[in-house]
Design a protein around this motif. Structure first.
Motif, PDB file in Angstrom:
ATOM      1  N   PHE A 134      -8.681   5.253 -12.538  1.00 19.77           N
ATOM      2  CA  PHE A 134      -8.685   4.480 -11.293  1.00 19.77           C
ATOM      3  C   PHE A 134      -8.160   5.334 -10.142  1.00 19.77           C
ATOM      4  N   TYR A 135      -8.643   5.059  -8.939  1.00 15.34           N
ATOM      5  CA  TYR A 135      -8.223   5.824  -7.759  1.00 15.34           C
ATOM      6  C   TYR A 135      -6.937   5.278  -7.150  1.00 15.34           C
ATOM      7  N   ARG A 136      -6.795   3.995  -7.088  1.00 14.71           N
ATOM      8  CA  ARG A 136      -5.597   3.416  -6.485  1.00 14.71           C
ATOM      9  C   ARG A 136      -4.444   3.464  -7.483  1.00 14.71           C
ATOM     10  N   PRO A 137      -3.209   3.633  -6.959  1.00 15.43           N
ATOM     11  CA  PRO A 137      -2.796   3.501  -5.569  1.00 15.43           C
ATOM     12  C   PRO A 137      -2.754   4.800  -4.769  1.00 15.43           C
ATOM     13  N   HIS A 138      -3.655   5.750  -5.029  1.00 17.56           N
ATOM     14  CA  HIS A 138      -3.758   6.944  -4.190  1.00 17.56           C
ATOM     15  C   HIS A 138      -4.057   6.524  -2.753  1.00 17.56           C
ATOM     16  N   THR A 139      -3.430   7.212  -1.802  1.00 17.66           N
ATOM     17  CA  THR A 139      -3.750   6.954  -0.399  1.00 17.66           C
ATOM     18  C   THR A 139      -5.190   7.376  -0.103  1.00 17.66           C
ATOM     19  N   PRO A 140      -5.956   6.627   0.676  1.00 14.41           N
ATOM     20  CA  PRO A 140      -5.570   5.442   1.443  1.00 14.41           C
ATOM     21  C   PRO A 140      -5.397   4.214   0.544  1.00 14.41           C
ATOM     22  N   TYR A 141      -4.355   3.425   0.836  1.00 16.75           N
ATOM     23  CA  TYR A 141      -4.041   2.240   0.051  1.00 16.75           C
ATOM     24  C   TYR A 141      -4.987   1.108   0.484  1.00 16.75           C
ATOM     25  N   VAL A 142      -6.140   1.071  -0.153  1.00 14.87           N
ATOM     26  CA  VAL A 142      -7.142   0.063   0.188  1.00 14.87           C
ATOM     27  C   VAL A 142      -7.243  -0.928  -0.961  1.00 14.87           C
ATOM     28  N   SER A 143      -7.099  -2.192  -0.635  1.00 13.36           N
ATOM     29  CA  SER A 143      -7.300  -3.253  -1.623  1.00 13.36           C
ATOM     30  C   SER A 143      -7.636  -4.540  -0.881  1.00 13.36           C
ATOM     31  N   PRO A 144      -8.245  -5.508  -1.558  1.00 15.80           N
ATOM     32  CA  PRO A 144      -8.558  -6.776  -0.894  1.00 15.80           C
ATOM     33  C   PRO A 144      -7.311  -7.460  -0.333  1.00 15.80           C
ATOM     34  N   LYS A 145      -7.512  -8.229   0.712  1.00 13.11           N
ATOM     35  CA  LYS A 145      -6.409  -8.870   1.431  1.00 13.11           C
ATOM     36  C   LYS A 145      -5.510  -9.696   0.521  1.00 13.11           C
ATOM     37  N   SER A 146      -6.090 -10.304  -0.510  1.00 12.16           N
ATOM     38  CA  SER A 146      -5.300 -11.183  -1.376  1.00 12.16           C
ATOM     39  C   SER A 146      -4.135 -10.451  -2.019  1.00 12.16           C
ATOM     40  N   TYR A 147      -4.264  -9.148  -2.239  1.00 14.48           N
ATOM     41  CA  TYR A 147      -3.180  -8.390  -2.859  1.00 14.48           C
ATOM     42  C   TYR A 147      -2.075  -8.083  -1.845  1.00 14.48           C
ATOM     43  N   PHE A 148      -2.430  -7.939  -0.588  1.00  8.18           N
ATOM     44  CA  PHE A 148      -1.407  -7.783   0.454  1.00  8.18           C
ATOM     45  C   PHE A 148      -0.578  -9.061   0.560  1.00  8.18           C
ATOM     46  N   GLU A 149      -1.231 -10.193   0.351  1.00  4.02           N
ATOM     47  CA  GLU A 149      -0.536 -11.479   0.480  1.00  4.02           C
ATOM     48  C   GLU A 149       0.506 -11.675  -0.616  1.00  4.02           C
ATOM     49  N   LEU A 150       0.420 -10.906  -1.706  1.00  8.10           N
ATOM     50  CA  LEU A 150       1.436 -10.982  -2.756  1.00  8.10           C
ATOM     51  C   LEU A 150       2.777 -10.426  -2.291  1.00  8.10           C
ATOM     52  N   TYR A 151       2.757  -9.626  -1.224  1.00  9.46           N
ATOM     53  CA  TYR A 151       3.954  -8.930  -0.758  1.00  9.46           C
ATOM     54  C   TYR A 151       4.118  -9.150   0.759  1.00  9.46           C
ATOM     55  N   PRO A 152       4.587 -10.345   1.161  1.00 10.47           N
ATOM     56  CA  PRO A 152       4.786 -10.583   2.599  1.00 10.47           C
ATOM     57  C   PRO A 152       5.629  -9.466   3.207  1.00 10.47           C
ATOM     58  N   GLN A 153       5.191  -8.970   4.350  1.00  9.65           N
ATOM     59  CA  GLN A 153       5.830  -7.791   4.928  1.00  9.65           C
ATOM     60  C   GLN A 153       7.319  -7.992   5.176  1.00  9.65           C
ATOM     61  N   ASP A 154       7.703  -9.200   5.607  1.00 10.23           N
ATOM     62  CA  ASP A 154       9.119  -9.425   5.898  1.00 10.23           C
ATOM     63  C   ASP A 154       9.977  -9.509   4.639  1.00 10.23           C
ATOM     64  N   LYS A 155       9.342  -9.556   3.469  1.00  7.34           N
ATOM     65  CA  LYS A 155      10.077  -9.589   2.203  1.00  7.34           C
ATOM     66  C   LYS A 155      10.128  -8.219   1.518  1.00  7.34           C
ATOM     67  N   VAL A 156       9.406  -7.264   2.054  1.00  7.11           N
ATOM     68  CA  VAL A 156       9.376  -5.929   1.445  1.00  7.11           C
ATOM     69  C   VAL A 156      10.729  -5.255   1.650  1.00  7.11           C
ATOM     70  N   GLU A 157      11.334  -4.805   0.567  1.00  5.05           N
ATOM     71  CA  GLU A 157      12.653  -4.184   0.639  1.00  5.05           C
ATOM     72  C   GLU A 157      12.531  -2.669   0.765  1.00  5.05           C
ATOM     73  N   LEU A 158      13.324  -2.097   1.649  1.00  3.53           N
ATOM     74  CA  LEU A 158      13.383  -0.652   1.814  1.00  3.53           C
ATOM     75  C   LEU A 158      14.589  -0.101   1.059  1.00  3.53           C
ATOM     76  N   PRO A 159      14.536   1.143   0.620  1.00  2.25           N
ATOM     77  CA  PRO A 159      15.669   1.719  -0.106  1.00  2.25           C
ATOM     78  C   PRO A 159      16.945   1.698   0.731  1.00  2.25           C
ATOM     79  N   GLN A 160      18.034   1.307   0.115  1.00  2.00           N
ATOM     80  CA  GLN A 160      19.338   1.331   0.763  1.00  2.00           C
ATOM     81  C   GLN A 160      20.119   2.530   0.230  1.00  2.00           C
ATOM     82  N   GLU A 161      20.523   3.416   1.108  1.00  2.69           N
ATOM     83  CA  GLU A 161      21.148   4.658   0.676  1.00  2.69           C
ATOM     84  C   GLU A 161      22.407   4.928   1.490  1.00  2.69           C
ATOM     85  N   PRO A 162      23.338   5.671   0.935  1.00  2.38           N
ATOM     86  CA  PRO A 162      24.582   5.971   1.657  1.00  2.38           C
ATOM     87  C   PRO A 162      24.314   6.814   2.894  1.00  2.38           C
ATOM     88  N   PRO A 163      25.088   6.630   3.942  1.00  5.44           N
ATOM     89  CA  PRO A 163      24.918   7.443   5.156  1.00  5.44           C
ATOM     90  C   PRO A 163      25.028   8.930   4.831  1.00  5.44           C
TER      91      PRO A 163
END
Length: 387
Positions: A134-163
């Motif tokens: 399979f090609y994905r998840p190689h960039t470009p990250y292309v997939s049908p919209k329904s899969y984006f809806e599984l991960y609402p943008q405001d719920k996506v967590e970014l790494p938390q790291e020490p200063p």
């Protein structure tokens, strides 16, 4: 060697893994991306394939290739603000994504899954070796919209790291993302990560279709299934994105082996393995003779007893720079407890991380006097090289 070099020009008579099966009387088939491809430009072609390895090949091409002018890419520079650009044409090595219209089966990976299902439905007069890439998840990250809806943008967590985490790393270790996060703000980082997670779930769903067909045809009872990736991925850890780092998120890959003949299925193991172990493992499990020059070790003993003693390490290497620039060569060795890395044999820095207490690799212990013996031992192991 690198992934743009055709190995037949270096080792013309090498018996590849699929060739071993072909020589053993198996039907040998490739569908999709197995050898290196330029993505997305070479989707639908043979890429840098090895024709001698296969009896039959299929190179599906989906609407993701026709929708390239709709894809968003980041446009980053050393000092200016990073922005999004649509239809840039620069996708393969750049953070790029698209929440696509249409159904799964219209995408290249959907077509790959469908072709694999069709192959499994056929009557098989010989045992088979089926490689599905399979090609994905190689960039470009292309997939049908329904899969984006599984991960609402405001719920996506970014790494938390020490200063100051990046400041503790050798400069060479950060080469693939020299400007932290490519200069993206947090909203753009969440968009990129959302797209990656979406394309990963899309690919996972396609693989699920192949496994379901295998079971439906009753072939799961005597078929070994292996799930791997060729590398891990950074999604903002240490300010890094994509592949080509020597930190755990990039160097570690998924490795799942399902053998219906094993006595203890479904168990994880903490033993260390390398991708080069797959060839001897499959040769061992299937009673076939591998090329005498292969490296790696059969993992069959670990499959039989996941908790057995296993004193082996995994090695990873990356090279930055070119003929016009000074090269930075990073070499890393991973044991069950430690990761030790040297850049240009330590001249550009060295790193030691204790995964028993620091799995996210924040605390570099390479200069810690209390770990001098560990550094000495791992430096010797690194110098010896691949098992």
């Amino acid at each position: 060697m690198d992934n743009a070099k055709e190995f037949r020009n270096v080792i013309p008579d090498m018996v590849t893994l699929p060739q071993m099966f072909r020589n053993g009387g198996y039907s040998v088939v490739r569908i999709g991306k197995l050898y290196h491809y330029g993505v997305p430009k070479e989707i639908g072609t043979n890429g840098l394939d090895d024709p001698a390895s296969w009896e039959h090949v299929w190179n599906p091409r989906g609407r993701d290739c026709d929708d390239e002018d709709k894809i968003f890419s980041i446009l980053a520079s050393p000092n200016a603000k990073t922005v999004l650009q649509r239809g840039s044409g620069n996708y393969g090595g750049t953070l790029s994504w698209l929440a696509a219209e249409g159904a799964d089966e219209e995408q290249t990976d959907g077509k790959i899954a469908a072709q694999a299902q069709q192959f499994l439905r056929q009557k098989h007069e010989k045992p088979f070796f089926l490689a599905v890439g399979f090609y994905r998840p190689h960039t470009p990250y292309v997939s049908p919209k329904s899969y984006f809806e599984l991960y609402p943008q405001d719920k996506v967590e970014l790494p938390q790291e020490p200063p100051g985490n990046r400041e503790t790393k050798p400069k060479a270790a950060l080469s693939n993302t020299a400007r932290a996060h490519y200069g993206m703000d947090e909203d753009m980082q969440r968009s990129a990560k959302q797209a990656y997670l979406a394309s990963m779930s899309f690919m996972d769903a396609q693989f699920g279709l192949v496994l379901a067909e295998l079971e439906k045809q009753g072939l799961d009872k005597n078929t070994i299934v292996i799930f791997i990736s060729d590398h891990g991925y950074n999604l903002g850890e240490h300010g890094l994105w994509q592949k080509r780092s020597l930190y755990e998120d990039s160097a570690r890959v998924p490795l799942i082996i399902r053998d219906p003949g094993m006595n203890s299925p479904g168990l994880p193991t903490g033993r260390t393995a390398e991708l080069i172990d797959l060839y001897p493992t499959l040769a061992d499990l299937c009673g076939l003779k591998p090329d005498r020059r292969i490296q790696g070790t059969s993992l069959k003993p670990v499959l039989e007893n996941p908790d057995r003693e296993w004193n082996r390490a995994a090695f990873t290497q990356v090279v930055f720079g070119n003929k016009k620039e000074a090269e930075a060569v990073g070499r890393s060795v991973r044991t069950e407890r430690y990761r030790y890395t040297e850049w240009n044999e330590g001249r550009l820095g060295s790193e030691l991380y204790d995964h028993a207490v620091d799995p996210r690799e924040f605390q570099n212990l390479a200069q810690d006097a209390s770990r001098a013996n560990v550094v000495e031992e791992l430096r010797a192991l690194l110098g010896k090289g691949t098992n």
